[in-house]
Design a protein around this motif. Structure first.
Motif, short mmCIF file in Angstrom:
data_model
loop_
_atom_site.label_atom_id
_atom_site.label_comp_id
_atom_site.label_asym_id
_atom_site.label_seq_id
_atom_site.Cartn_x
_atom_site.Cartn_y
_atom_site.Cartn_z
N GLY A 1 0.83 -1.20 0.00
CA GLY A 1 0.00 0.00 0.00
C GLY A 1 0.85 1.24 0.00
O GLY A 1 2.06 1.19 0.27
N PRO A 2 0.26 2.40 -0.30
CA PRO A 2 1.02 3.65 -0.37
C PRO A 2 1.54 4.10 0.98
O PRO A 2 1.11 3.61 2.03
N THR A 3 2.47 5.03 0.96
CA THR A 3 3.00 5.62 2.19
C THR A 3 1.86 6.22 3.00
O THR A 3 0.98 6.90 2.47
N GLY A 4 1.87 5.94 4.30
CA GLY A 4 0.86 6.50 5.18
C GLY A 4 -0.46 5.76 5.19
O GLY A 4 -1.45 6.26 5.72
N SER A 5 -0.50 4.56 4.62
CA SER A 5 -1.76 3.81 4.56
C SER A 5 -1.98 2.93 5.78
O SER A 5 -3.04 2.32 5.91
N GLY A 6 -0.99 2.85 6.67
CA GLY A 6 -1.17 2.08 7.91
C GLY A 6 -0.46 0.74 7.92
O GLY A 6 -0.71 -0.09 8.81
N LYS A 7 0.45 0.51 6.98
CA LYS A 7 1.16 -0.77 6.92
C LYS A 7 1.98 -1.03 8.18
O LYS A 7 1.98 -2.14 8.73
N THR A 8 2.68 0.00 8.65
CA THR A 8 3.53 -0.16 9.83
C THR A 8 2.69 -0.45 11.07
O THR A 8 3.09 -1.22 11.94
N HIS A 9 1.52 0.17 11.16
CA HIS A 9 0.62 -0.09 12.30
C HIS A 9 0.19 -1.55 12.28
O HIS A 9 0.25 -2.24 13.31
N LEU A 10 -0.21 -2.04 11.12
CA LEU A 10 -0.63 -3.43 11.02
C LEU A 10 0.53 -4.38 11.32
O LEU A 10 0.34 -5.42 11.99
N ALA A 11 1.72 -4.03 10.86
CA ALA A 11 2.89 -4.85 11.15
C ALA A 11 3.18 -4.89 12.65
O ALA A 11 3.54 -5.94 13.20
N ALA A 12 2.99 -3.74 13.32
CA ALA A 12 3.21 -3.68 14.76
C ALA A 12 2.19 -4.53 15.51
O ALA A 12 2.53 -5.20 16.50
N VAL A 13 0.94 -4.52 15.04
CA VAL A 13 -0.10 -5.34 15.66
C VAL A 13 0.26 -6.82 15.52
O VAL A 13 0.17 -7.60 16.47
N TRP A 14 0.68 -7.20 14.31
CA TRP A 14 1.04 -8.60 14.07
C TRP A 14 2.28 -9.01 14.87
O TRP A 14 2.33 -10.12 15.41
N LYS A 15 3.25 -8.13 14.95
CA LYS A 15 4.47 -8.44 15.71
C LYS A 15 4.14 -8.68 17.18
O LYS A 15 4.68 -9.60 17.81
N ALA A 16 3.26 -7.84 17.74
CA ALA A 16 2.89 -8.00 19.14
C ALA A 16 2.17 -9.33 19.37
O ALA A 16 2.35 -9.97 20.42
N ASP A 17 1.38 -9.75 18.40
CA ASP A 17 0.62 -10.99 18.53
C ASP A 17 1.49 -12.21 18.29
O ASP A 17 1.33 -13.25 18.94
N SER A 18 2.42 -12.11 17.34
CA SER A 18 3.22 -13.27 16.93
C SER A 18 4.59 -13.34 17.59
O SER A 18 5.26 -14.38 17.50
N ASP A 19 5.02 -12.22 18.22
CA ASP A 19 6.37 -12.13 18.78
C ASP A 19 7.42 -12.37 17.70
O ASP A 19 8.41 -13.08 17.89
#
Length: 232
Positions: free
Chosen positions: A55-73
Protein backbone atom coordinates in the motif's frame (compact mmCIF):
# COMPACT_ATOMS: atom_id res chain seq x y z
CA UNK A 1 19.47 54.37 23.94
CA UNK A 2 17.02 51.54 24.57
CA UNK A 3 15.08 49.68 21.94
CA UNK A 4 11.36 49.10 22.51
CA UNK A 5 10.02 45.59 22.08
CA UNK A 6 7.23 45.87 19.54
CA UNK A 7 6.51 42.19 18.92
CA UNK A 8 4.27 40.33 21.30
CA UNK A 9 6.19 37.46 22.92
CA UNK A 10 5.18 34.11 21.48
CA UNK A 11 4.32 31.19 23.73
CA UNK A 12 6.32 28.22 22.54
CA UNK A 13 4.48 24.95 23.22
CA UNK A 14 6.39 22.18 24.98
CA UNK A 15 7.15 19.02 23.05
CA UNK A 16 5.29 16.45 25.10
CA UNK A 17 6.13 13.60 22.75
CA UNK A 18 2.70 12.48 21.58
CA UNK A 19 3.54 9.17 19.96
CA UNK A 20 0.92 7.43 17.80
CA UNK A 21 -0.57 4.28 19.29
CA UNK A 22 0.19 1.07 17.41
CA UNK A 23 -1.93 -1.38 19.39
CA UNK A 24 -4.84 -3.42 18.03
CA UNK A 25 -7.25 -1.19 19.97
CA UNK A 26 -5.84 1.86 18.14
CA UNK A 27 -6.60 0.33 14.76
CA UNK A 28 -9.53 1.85 12.86
CA UNK A 29 -11.04 -0.53 10.32
CA UNK A 30 -12.82 0.62 7.14
CA UNK A 31 -13.19 -0.64 3.58
CA UNK A 32 -9.73 0.64 2.61
CA UNK A 33 -7.85 -1.62 5.05
CA UNK A 34 -10.40 -4.31 5.92
CA UNK A 35 -8.74 -7.11 3.93
CA UNK A 36 -5.33 -6.39 5.46
CA UNK A 37 -6.74 -6.22 8.99
CA UNK A 38 -8.59 -9.49 8.40
CA UNK A 39 -5.48 -11.40 7.38
CA UNK A 40 -3.48 -10.01 10.30
CA UNK A 41 -6.26 -11.08 12.68
CA UNK A 42 -6.45 -14.56 11.14
CA UNK A 43 -2.82 -15.41 11.89
CA UNK A 44 -1.63 -18.12 12.45
CA UNK A 45 -4.37 -19.67 10.28
CA UNK A 46 -2.83 -18.38 7.06
CA UNK A 47 -3.30 -20.25 3.79
CA UNK A 48 0.18 -19.17 2.71
CA UNK A 49 3.09 -18.91 5.18
CA UNK A 50 4.26 -15.71 3.43
CA UNK A 51 2.03 -12.63 3.43
CA UNK A 52 2.78 -9.25 1.86
CA UNK A 53 0.86 -6.07 2.73
CA UNK A 54 1.20 -3.59 -0.14
CA UNK A 55 0.00 0.00 0.00
CA UNK A 56 1.02 3.65 -0.37
CA UNK A 57 3.00 5.62 2.19
CA UNK A 58 0.86 6.50 5.18
CA UNK A 59 -1.76 3.81 4.56
CA UNK A 60 -1.17 2.08 7.91
CA UNK A 61 1.16 -0.77 6.92
CA UNK A 62 3.53 -0.16 9.83
CA UNK A 63 0.62 -0.09 12.30
CA UNK A 64 -0.63 -3.43 11.02
CA UNK A 65 2.89 -4.85 11.15
CA UNK A 66 3.21 -3.68 14.76
CA UNK A 67 -0.10 -5.34 15.66
CA UNK A 68 1.04 -8.60 14.07
CA UNK A 69 4.47 -8.44 15.71
CA UNK A 70 2.89 -8.00 19.14
CA UNK A 71 0.62 -10.99 18.53
CA UNK A 72 3.22 -13.27 16.93
CA UNK A 73 6.37 -12.13 18.78
CA UNK A 74 8.05 -11.99 15.38
CA UNK A 75 11.72 -11.29 14.79
CA UNK A 76 12.23 -8.06 12.82
CA UNK A 77 14.65 -8.31 9.90
CA UNK A 78 16.24 -5.63 7.74
CA UNK A 79 15.56 -6.12 4.03
CA UNK A 80 19.20 -5.54 3.09
CA UNK A 81 20.55 -8.02 5.65
CA UNK A 82 18.09 -10.90 5.67
CA UNK A 83 20.90 -13.44 5.83
CA UNK A 84 21.67 -12.21 9.35
CA UNK A 85 18.54 -14.02 10.49
CA UNK A 86 19.99 -17.40 9.56
CA UNK A 87 19.54 -19.85 12.42
CA UNK A 88 16.82 -17.80 14.11
CA UNK A 89 13.32 -19.16 14.59
CA UNK A 90 10.23 -17.45 13.22
CA UNK A 91 7.84 -15.86 12.79
CA UNK A 92 9.61 -13.06 10.92
CA UNK A 93 8.72 -9.50 9.95
CA UNK A 94 10.29 -7.36 7.22
CA UNK A 95 8.83 -3.84 7.18
CA UNK A 96 9.17 -1.55 4.16
CA UNK A 97 10.80 -3.88 1.64
CA UNK A 98 11.02 -3.26 -2.09
CA UNK A 99 12.32 0.31 -2.34
CA UNK A 100 15.98 -0.29 -1.58
CA UNK A 101 18.46 -3.16 -1.91
CA UNK A 102 17.14 -6.62 -1.06
CA UNK A 103 19.28 -9.49 0.19
CA UNK A 104 17.81 -11.78 -2.46
CA UNK A 105 19.67 -14.95 -1.50
CA UNK A 106 18.82 -14.33 2.14
CA UNK A 107 15.12 -13.79 1.36
CA UNK A 108 14.98 -16.91 -0.82
CA UNK A 109 16.44 -19.05 1.96
CA UNK A 110 14.24 -17.38 4.59
CA UNK A 111 11.08 -18.15 2.62
CA UNK A 112 12.20 -21.76 2.21
CA UNK A 113 12.92 -22.00 5.94
CA UNK A 114 9.52 -20.57 6.82
CA UNK A 115 7.74 -22.97 4.48
CA UNK A 116 9.64 -26.02 5.74
CA UNK A 117 9.27 -25.16 9.43
CA UNK A 118 5.60 -24.21 9.26
CA UNK A 119 6.39 -20.69 10.47
CA UNK A 120 5.26 -17.32 9.06
CA UNK A 121 6.76 -14.30 7.31
CA UNK A 122 5.02 -10.93 7.00
CA UNK A 123 6.40 -8.25 4.71
CA UNK A 124 5.13 -4.72 4.06
CA UNK A 125 5.90 -2.68 0.97
CA UNK A 126 4.86 0.38 -1.03
CA UNK A 127 5.15 -1.77 -4.17
CA UNK A 128 3.66 -5.00 -5.40
CA UNK A 129 6.26 -7.81 -5.37
CA UNK A 130 6.37 -7.85 -9.18
CA UNK A 131 7.89 -4.35 -8.99
CA UNK A 132 10.59 -5.18 -6.45
CA UNK A 133 14.20 -5.08 -7.72
CA UNK A 134 14.47 -8.90 -7.75
CA UNK A 135 16.73 -10.68 -10.23
CA UNK A 136 16.76 -14.25 -8.89
CA UNK A 137 14.14 -16.25 -10.84
CA UNK A 138 13.64 -18.69 -7.96
CA UNK A 139 12.93 -15.83 -5.55
CA UNK A 140 10.51 -14.20 -8.01
CA UNK A 141 8.68 -17.53 -8.19
CA UNK A 142 8.46 -17.75 -4.39
CA UNK A 143 7.07 -14.20 -4.20
CA UNK A 144 4.37 -15.03 -6.76
CA UNK A 145 3.20 -17.80 -4.44
CA UNK A 146 2.89 -15.42 -1.48
CA UNK A 147 -0.44 -13.95 -0.40
CA UNK A 148 -0.39 -10.24 -1.31
CA UNK A 149 -3.05 -7.98 0.19
CA UNK A 150 -3.52 -4.41 -0.99
CA UNK A 151 -4.17 -1.51 1.40
CA UNK A 152 -5.80 1.46 -0.28
CA UNK A 153 -5.39 5.13 0.53
CA UNK A 154 -7.42 6.09 3.61
CA UNK A 155 -11.08 6.68 2.76
CA UNK A 156 -13.11 9.48 4.37
CA UNK A 157 -14.31 7.27 7.21
CA UNK A 158 -10.84 6.03 8.11
CA UNK A 159 -9.24 9.48 7.84
CA UNK A 160 -12.00 11.01 10.00
CA UNK A 161 -11.65 8.29 12.61
CA UNK A 162 -7.89 8.70 12.74
CA UNK A 163 -8.14 12.48 13.11
CA UNK A 164 -10.68 12.18 15.94
CA UNK A 165 -8.44 9.66 17.69
CA UNK A 166 -5.28 11.73 17.27
CA UNK A 167 -7.01 14.73 18.81
CA UNK A 168 -8.48 12.57 21.59
CA UNK A 169 -5.00 11.23 22.38
CA UNK A 170 -4.07 14.83 23.16
CA UNK A 171 -7.30 15.35 25.13
CA UNK A 172 -8.54 17.84 22.54
CA UNK A 173 -12.21 18.04 21.55
CA UNK A 174 -12.81 19.39 18.04
CA UNK A 175 -15.98 20.25 16.17
CA UNK A 176 -17.03 17.93 13.33
CA UNK A 177 -16.73 20.80 10.84
CA UNK A 178 -12.98 20.97 11.59
CA UNK A 179 -12.62 17.26 10.88
CA UNK A 180 -14.67 17.56 7.69
CA UNK A 181 -12.49 20.44 6.49
CA UNK A 182 -9.28 18.50 7.17
CA UNK A 183 -10.55 15.36 5.44
CA UNK A 184 -11.31 17.46 2.35
CA UNK A 185 -8.06 19.41 2.28
CA UNK A 186 -5.12 17.31 3.49
CA UNK A 187 -3.13 14.62 1.74
CA UNK A 188 -4.84 11.27 2.17
CA UNK A 189 -2.34 9.55 4.41
CA UNK A 190 -2.24 8.68 8.09
CA UNK A 191 1.22 10.18 8.49
CA UNK A 192 -0.06 13.53 7.17
CA UNK A 193 -3.02 13.37 9.56
CA UNK A 194 -0.62 12.94 12.49
CA UNK A 195 1.51 15.86 11.29
CA UNK A 196 -1.53 18.13 10.86
CA UNK A 197 -2.85 17.36 14.35
CA UNK A 198 0.55 18.14 15.85
CA UNK A 199 0.76 21.46 13.97
CA UNK A 200 -2.77 22.43 15.00
CA UNK A 201 -2.14 21.55 18.64
CA UNK A 202 1.00 23.70 18.69
CA UNK A 203 -0.66 26.59 16.87
CA UNK A 204 -3.65 26.57 19.25
CA UNK A 205 -1.36 26.54 22.31
CA UNK A 206 0.66 29.41 20.90
CA UNK A 207 -2.46 31.46 20.20
CA UNK A 208 -4.18 30.27 23.40
CA UNK A 209 -7.25 29.47 21.36
CA UNK A 210 -9.44 26.54 20.44
CA UNK A 211 -8.87 24.60 17.26
CA UNK A 212 -11.33 26.11 14.81
CA UNK A 213 -11.97 25.72 11.11
CA UNK A 214 -10.25 29.08 10.53
CA UNK A 215 -7.15 27.95 12.39
CA UNK A 216 -7.20 24.64 10.52
CA UNK A 217 -7.36 26.50 7.21
CA UNK A 218 -4.40 28.69 8.22
CA UNK A 219 -2.29 25.69 9.18
CA UNK A 220 -3.17 23.71 6.06
CA UNK A 221 -2.39 26.73 3.85
CA UNK A 222 0.94 27.29 5.63
CA UNK A 223 1.92 23.65 5.13
CA UNK A 224 0.89 23.75 1.47
CA UNK A 225 3.06 26.83 0.99
CA UNK A 226 5.99 25.23 2.81
CA UNK A 227 6.13 27.74 5.61
CA UNK A 228 8.24 26.77 8.62
CA UNK A 229 6.16 28.96 10.94
CA UNK A 230 2.64 30.34 10.77
CA UNK A 231 1.64 33.99 10.67
CA UNK A 232 -1.26 33.53 13.05
Amino acid sequence: MSLAMTDTPRQLPLDLGHEPGYSRDDLIVTASNMAAVDIVDRWPEWISPVVILAGPTGSGKTHLAAVWKADSDATVIDAAHIGDASGKSGPFLIDNIGDGPIDEAGLFHLINTVRQSGSSLLMTSRRWPANWPVKLPDLASRLKAATTVEIGEPDDMLLSGVLYKLFADRQIAVDPNVISFLVSHIERSLSTASRIVDKLDRAALEKKSKITRTLAASVVTAIDEGQATFDL
